[in-house]
Design a protein around this motif. Sequence first.
Motif, mmCIF file in Angstrom:
data_model
loop_
_atom_site.group_PDB
_atom_site.id
_atom_site.type_symbol
_atom_site.label_atom_id
_atom_site.label_comp_id
_atom_site.label_asym_id
_atom_site.label_seq_id
_atom_site.Cartn_x
_atom_site.Cartn_y
_atom_site.Cartn_z
ATOM 1 N N THR A 34 62.993 17.793 31.911
ATOM 2 C CA THR A 34 62.033 18.799 31.256
ATOM 3 C C THR A 34 61.008 19.075 32.482
ATOM 4 O O THR A 34 60.082 18.498 32.831
ATOM 5 C CB THR A 34 61.095 17.803 30.277
ATOM 6 O OG1 THR A 34 60.480 16.521 30.806
ATOM 7 C CG2 THR A 34 61.678 17.484 29.051
ATOM 8 N N PRO A 62 69.630 28.197 26.419
ATOM 9 C CA PRO A 62 68.615 28.051 25.283
ATOM 10 C C PRO A 62 67.467 26.898 25.787
ATOM 11 O O PRO A 62 67.921 26.067 26.548
ATOM 12 C CB PRO A 62 69.608 27.531 24.337
ATOM 13 C CG PRO A 62 70.770 28.025 24.504
ATOM 14 C CD PRO A 62 70.960 27.892 26.201
ATOM 15 N N VAL A 64 64.932 23.582 25.139
ATOM 16 C CA VAL A 64 64.931 22.541 24.279
ATOM 17 C C VAL A 64 63.951 22.850 23.100
ATOM 18 O O VAL A 64 62.698 23.344 23.540
ATOM 19 C CB VAL A 64 64.402 21.232 25.214
ATOM 20 C CG1 VAL A 64 64.472 19.951 24.495
ATOM 21 C CG2 VAL A 64 65.551 21.130 26.268
ATOM 22 N N GLN A 65 64.252 22.031 22.166
ATOM 23 C CA GLN A 65 63.503 22.268 20.785
ATOM 24 C C GLN A 65 61.842 22.101 21.179
ATOM 25 O O GLN A 65 60.964 22.638 20.789
ATOM 26 C CB GLN A 65 63.796 21.469 19.637
ATOM 27 C CG GLN A 65 62.926 21.601 18.564
ATOM 28 C CD GLN A 65 63.657 21.117 17.165
ATOM 29 O OE1 GLN A 65 64.538 20.184 17.236
ATOM 30 N NE2 GLN A 65 63.089 20.951 16.171
ATOM 31 N N SER A 66 61.655 21.077 22.254
ATOM 32 C CA SER A 66 60.064 20.758 22.189
ATOM 33 C C SER A 66 59.572 21.664 23.270
ATOM 34 O O SER A 66 58.220 21.720 23.473
ATOM 35 C CB SER A 66 60.147 19.177 22.842
ATOM 36 O OG SER A 66 60.685 18.884 23.989
ATOM 37 N N ASP A 67 60.206 22.412 23.888
ATOM 38 C CA ASP A 67 59.735 23.276 25.114
ATOM 39 C C ASP A 67 58.822 24.600 24.283
ATOM 40 O O ASP A 67 58.884 24.807 23.187
ATOM 41 C CB ASP A 67 60.771 24.268 25.766
ATOM 42 C CG ASP A 67 61.523 23.110 26.810
ATOM 43 O OD1 ASP A 67 61.071 22.150 27.139
ATOM 44 O OD2 ASP A 67 62.396 23.412 27.633
ATOM 45 N N SER A 108 61.750 32.083 20.665
ATOM 46 C CA SER A 108 62.707 31.277 20.150
ATOM 47 C C SER A 108 63.245 30.422 21.211
ATOM 48 O O SER A 108 62.908 30.653 22.392
ATOM 49 C CB SER A 108 63.600 31.922 19.218
ATOM 50 O OG SER A 108 64.637 32.629 20.003
ATOM 51 N N LYS A 109 64.273 29.692 20.850
ATOM 52 C CA LYS A 109 64.917 28.890 21.767
ATOM 53 C C LYS A 109 65.783 29.790 22.621
ATOM 54 O O LYS A 109 66.219 29.194 23.782
ATOM 55 C CB LYS A 109 65.554 27.625 21.235
ATOM 56 C CG LYS A 109 66.672 27.751 20.508
ATOM 57 C CD LYS A 109 67.322 26.709 19.677
ATOM 58 C CE LYS A 109 68.237 26.219 20.839
ATOM 59 N NZ LYS A 109 68.980 24.719 19.745
ATOM 60 N N TYR A 110 66.122 30.988 22.283
ATOM 61 C CA TYR A 110 67.026 31.879 22.995
ATOM 62 C C TYR A 110 66.466 32.888 23.653
ATOM 63 O O TYR A 110 66.905 33.643 24.322
ATOM 64 C CB TYR A 110 68.181 32.157 21.908
ATOM 65 C CG TYR A 110 68.820 31.247 20.889
ATOM 66 C CD1 TYR A 110 69.682 30.451 21.527
ATOM 67 C CD2 TYR A 110 68.480 31.182 19.726
ATOM 68 C CE1 TYR A 110 70.355 29.661 20.833
ATOM 69 C CE2 TYR A 110 69.038 30.018 19.008
ATOM 70 C CZ TYR A 110 70.281 29.387 19.557
ATOM 71 O OH TYR A 110 70.606 28.351 18.981
ATOM 72 N N ASN A 144 56.509 18.007 25.602
ATOM 73 C CA ASN A 144 56.289 16.519 25.289
ATOM 74 C C ASN A 144 55.599 16.244 26.711
ATOM 75 O O ASN A 144 55.153 14.974 26.729
ATOM 76 C CB ASN A 144 57.682 15.841 25.296
ATOM 77 C CG ASN A 144 58.642 16.142 26.285
ATOM 78 O OD1 ASN A 144 58.238 16.838 27.516
ATOM 79 N ND2 ASN A 144 59.658 15.669 26.362
#
Length: 181
Positions: A34, A62, A64-67, A108-110, A144
């Motif tokens: 991270t 892509p 990470v979902q938490s970024d 978005s993540k992309y 996070n």
Amino acid sequence: MKKILPFILLAGVGFLSFSCDNKDDVVVTKDYDTISQSFDINPNFTKVSDNLYRWSDAFINPLVQSDMVLIYMQVGTDGDSPIWKLLPYTYYVGNPNNDAVDYIYEFSKYGATININSTSTFNLTANPSYYQGKRFRVLILPANATGTGGAKMANNNVVDYKDYNSVIKYYNIDESKIKTK
């Protein structure tokens, strides 16, 4: 045989209990994936309409979902230091119609998109200085707040994301390493 069966069962349970013991597991105290990322962009916006211009770009990897992604626009300088405003940002043109130009982003993540739109009475196409030659800084931050590139959580400090300098300090971002994409 009946006397041996309980011993075999007890040995099996003992073996399973021992093999499930996690006292020898290594505890990871740092999360090395991270890491904050940042880069500058000088985008060429595409005309969607006379009142809307858009820039989009895909991330190389892509997220990470938490970024989370923060985008700042340079609105001036203070000596040698740029002045950054967090998007969304509204600039009031100062004409009799009280027109405004909005700088908005989404991600978005992309990838990420920056939209510049104006009120219906203000034609962006006729005023290219509102979308040409603009410099933006993109910060990809670990939400996070852990890891070597993550936020310092000392004294439960909370970062003010509107204050660019506070974010840079909080996430240990070295501005000398920020490149233009």
